[in-house]
Design a protein around this motif. Structure first.
Motif, PDB file in Angstrom:
ATOM      1  N   ASP A 108      78.070  58.731 123.916  1.00  0.00           N
ATOM      2  CA  ASP A 108      78.124  58.234 122.506  1.00  0.00           C
ATOM      3  C   ASP A 108      78.315  56.438 122.790  1.00  0.00           C
ATOM      4  OD1 ASP A 108      78.575  60.506 121.505  1.00  0.00           O
ATOM      5  OD2 ASP A 108      80.730  60.511 121.592  1.00  0.00           O
ATOM      6  N   TYR A 109      78.864  55.774 123.759  1.00  0.00           N
ATOM      7  CA  TYR A 109      78.858  54.520 124.004  1.00  0.00           C
ATOM      8  C   TYR A 109      77.291  53.980 123.969  1.00  0.00           C
ATOM      9  CZ  TYR A 109      80.932  50.181 125.935  1.00  0.00           C
ATOM     10  OH  TYR A 109      81.153  48.949 126.296  1.00  0.00           O
ATOM     11  N   ALA A 110      76.532  54.561 124.705  1.00  0.00           N
ATOM     12  CA  ALA A 110      75.321  54.276 125.085  1.00  0.00           C
ATOM     13  C   ALA A 110      74.344  54.430 123.791  1.00  0.00           C
ATOM     14  CB  ALA A 110      74.668  54.809 126.290  1.00  0.00           C
ATOM     15  N   ALA A 111      74.663  55.657 123.274  1.00  0.00           N
ATOM     16  CA  ALA A 111      73.876  55.774 121.810  1.00  0.00           C
ATOM     17  C   ALA A 111      74.309  54.651 120.920  1.00  0.00           C
ATOM     18  CB  ALA A 111      74.283  57.049 121.443  1.00  0.00           C
ATOM     19  N   ARG A 112      75.588  54.293 120.584  1.00  0.00           N
ATOM     20  CA  ARG A 112      75.749  53.314 119.944  1.00  0.00           C
ATOM     21  C   ARG A 112      75.112  52.040 120.240  1.00  0.00           C
ATOM     22  NH1 ARG A 112      76.480  51.257 115.044  1.00  0.00           N
ATOM     23  NH2 ARG A 112      77.839  49.417 114.747  1.00  0.00           N
ATOM     24  N   ILE A 113      75.012  51.460 121.569  1.00  0.00           N
ATOM     25  CA  ILE A 113      74.399  50.159 121.879  1.00  0.00           C
ATOM     26  C   ILE A 113      72.886  50.314 121.583  1.00  0.00           C
ATOM     27  CG2 ILE A 113      73.647  49.026 123.928  1.00  0.00           C
ATOM     28  CD1 ILE A 113      76.393  49.583 125.153  1.00  0.00           C
ATOM     29  N   ARG A 114      72.409  51.412 121.880  1.00  0.00           N
ATOM     30  CA  ARG A 114      70.869  51.620 121.668  1.00  0.00           C
ATOM     31  C   ARG A 114      70.762  51.611 120.066  1.00  0.00           C
ATOM     32  NH1 ARG A 114      70.810  55.225 126.430  1.00  0.00           N
ATOM     33  NH2 ARG A 114      69.625  53.896 127.875  1.00  0.00           N
ATOM     34  N   GLU A 115      71.596  52.153 119.122  1.00  0.00           N
ATOM     35  CA  GLU A 115      71.317  52.299 117.823  1.00  0.00           C
ATOM     36  C   GLU A 115      71.359  50.702 117.339  1.00  0.00           C
ATOM     37  OE1 GLU A 115      73.935  53.588 113.744  1.00  0.00           O
ATOM     38  OE2 GLU A 115      74.805  53.906 115.800  1.00  0.00           O
ATOM     39  N   ILE A 116      72.447  49.898 117.789  1.00  0.00           N
ATOM     40  CA  ILE A 116      72.335  48.554 117.430  1.00  0.00           C
ATOM     41  C   ILE A 116      71.172  47.850 117.896  1.00  0.00           C
ATOM     42  CG2 ILE A 116      73.557  46.230 118.055  1.00  0.00           C
ATOM     43  CD1 ILE A 116      76.235  48.010 118.206  1.00  0.00           C
TER      44      ILE A 116
END
Length: 224
Positions: A108-116
């Motif tokens: 989830d953390y990595a997905a959030r960074i990629r989303e940003i």
């Protein structure tokens, strides 16, 4: 926009996220590593999660490095992926890529960074960059010494925490905070608050990762 008589933005970020930072350090899994009572496998599991976090973060950070206005945040010496790969090879073996996986919170953390990053929200990228790199540059030094002594690790096993390429850590951290202050001066109040909220979100992800690592460890013990 120049700040006059206002609190430096770096101080606002630090003070505004202090309780979140404390929660992160207090997660039992990480607390055990910091106290020198975590197992070698605990440390390996932590390094594996760092790999997935930094894979996403360093992809996003290319946007910072490409812009002269934010390049100071991401000099070449700060890059961690080659060190993480060397550590995992030393700790696990040549087949380490097939033997590691992110816990749900790390995914989830990595997905959030990629989303940003996909959004191109530079302040959000800086928020995660600040939270991870300054934390690992500071508190990470104690972790490196402790796990090296406890588990007899070589330099490769703790290469992630070797920031020698940045020069004196204090000088770099001071320069980084000055860059944060300058960056914050370009943001309006709403964007400054949004960035602080994202820093707090990043700390929340950190805590959730430690909690998930603790759950995974307990599940393995129960199944043994």
């Amino acid at each position: 926009m120049e700040e006059t008589g206002e609190k430096p933005f770096s101080v606002t970020l630090r003070e505004g996220s202090w309780s979140d930072h404390s929660d992160s350090e207090g997660a039992t899994f990480m607390e055990d590593i910091m106290r020198g009572i975590g197992s070698r496998q605990d440390y390996i599991d932590l390094v594996a999660q760092h790999y997935f976090m930094y894979e996403a973060l360093e992809e996003a950070a290319m946007q910072l490095a490409a812009d002269p206005a934010t390049a100071a945040f991401h000099p070449a010496g700060i890059v961690r992926m080659p060190a993480l790969e060397a550590d995992l090879a030393a700790l696990i073996g040549a087949d380490w890529r097939e033997r590691i996986a992110p816990v749900p919170a790390t995914a989830d953390y990595a997905a959030r960074i990629r989303e940003i990053a996909a959004e191109g929200w530079i302040a959000g990228i800086v928020a995660h960059h600040y939270t991870r790199y300054l934390g690992d540059l500071s508190g990470g030094q104690m972790i490196a010494k402790r796990v090296a002594r406890q588990h007899g690790l070589s330099a490769e096993g703790i290469a992630f925490y070797d920031f020698a390429g940045l020069g004196a850590p204090t000088d770099f951290k001071n320069a980084y905070r000055a860059a944060l202050d300058a960056f914050g001066a370009t943001l309006d109040e709403s964007e400054r608050q949004r960035m602080l909220d994202e820093v707090r979100t990043a700390y929340g992800f950190n805590t959730a990762v430690f909690v998930d690592l603790g759950k995974a460890k307990a599940a393995k013990a129960a199944a043994a």
